[in-house]
Design a protein around this motif. Sequence first.
Motif, PDB file in Angstrom:
ATOM      1  N   GLY A  70      -2.859  -6.380  -9.190  1.00 43.05           N
ATOM      2  CA  GLY A  70      -3.973  -5.752  -8.493  1.00 43.05           C
ATOM      3  C   GLY A  70      -4.910  -6.778  -7.879  1.00 43.05           C
ATOM      4  O   GLY A  70      -5.358  -6.624  -6.732  1.00 43.05           O
ATOM      5  N   THR A  71      -5.181  -7.840  -8.619  1.00 38.19           N
ATOM      6  CA  THR A  71      -6.042  -8.910  -8.105  1.00 38.19           C
ATOM      7  C   THR A  71      -5.439  -9.564  -6.869  1.00 38.19           C
ATOM      8  O   THR A  71      -6.132  -9.816  -5.880  1.00 38.19           O
ATOM      9  CB  THR A  71      -6.262  -9.978  -9.196  1.00 38.19           C
ATOM     10  N   GLN A  94       0.813  -1.207   0.000  1.00 37.63           N
ATOM     11  CA  GLN A  94       0.000   0.000   0.000  1.00 37.63           C
ATOM     12  C   GLN A  94       0.849   1.261   0.000  1.00 37.63           C
ATOM     13  O   GLN A  94       0.436   2.302  -0.494  1.00 37.63           O
ATOM     14  CB  GLN A  94      -0.948  -0.012   1.195  1.00 37.63           C
ATOM     15  N   VAL A 125      -5.805  -5.311   1.526  1.00 35.22           N
ATOM     16  CA  VAL A 125      -6.783  -4.296   1.926  1.00 35.22           C
ATOM     17  C   VAL A 125      -7.898  -4.909   2.761  1.00 35.22           C
ATOM     18  O   VAL A 125      -8.284  -4.372   3.805  1.00 35.22           O
ATOM     19  CB  VAL A 125      -7.368  -3.594   0.686  1.00 35.22           C
ATOM     20  N   TRP A 135      -4.797  -6.915  -3.645  1.00 35.51           N
ATOM     21  CA  TRP A 135      -5.980  -6.362  -2.980  1.00 35.51           C
ATOM     22  C   TRP A 135      -6.273  -7.091  -1.673  1.00 35.51           C
ATOM     23  O   TRP A 135      -6.936  -6.569  -0.785  1.00 35.51           O
ATOM     24  CB  TRP A 135      -7.178  -6.431  -3.919  1.00 35.51           C
TER      25      TRP A 135
END
Length: 225
Positions: free
Chosen positions: A172-173, A113, A179, A176
């Motif tokens: 990105g997949t 991040q 998060v 994530w």
Amino acid sequence: MARLQASSEQTSAAKDEIIQAAAELFMDLGYTATSIDAIAEKLGATKGRVYHYFDSKAEIFFAIQRTAMERLAATVEPIARSGETAEMRLCKMADAHLSRLLGDLAIQKVAVQGLERYLFEASGYRYVHTLRDINKLRDDYEELFAEVIDEGSRKGVFVDLPPRLLTKPFFGTLNWVTVWYRPRKLQDPQSISVIREALVSFAMRGIRRGGADGNGDKSECALFE
């Protein structure tokens, strides 16, 4: 010689302990709200112990970034360099990447991040060169995936797009998960495996030519069966 090696190992272990404690605080509180005092308190140590190994909070932050990338590369690079097919390598690389994210959640979450905005708000240009070095580590790591994706695209297994363009949504997949994932105290290994399987399968479907497998047959990426 043995004494020097033992001393080096002790220093490395002490730094790792500080890095882990700081990462957990950065993850929970953010960079700005975390102080050296808070890191020392989490360690059950004095502030002097932290300063013995690191000159500043920013230096600890950068050590977290480097540690994260070094661990990822050490885990994934041997798979990328193996002699298996591009599809199987990419599948295994994605699973290894996820395993490292979930296994080192605090450190990897801080790295994925990023907290550069806090550093620039506080101190501006002072850290430009260090950030550039860390971004180089990230680029080199991403290149491992780009090379395998490029090979698969040239062989007609993956969609025909520039590999650097494909790596962004692919990561990105996977990334994530940092998060939304929250570990539970009694979480069993099987539940972690389910998360990895779902995300790896989703990422591979998005990059494979024809979606599911390109020929309507079962993909060779079957790590979880």
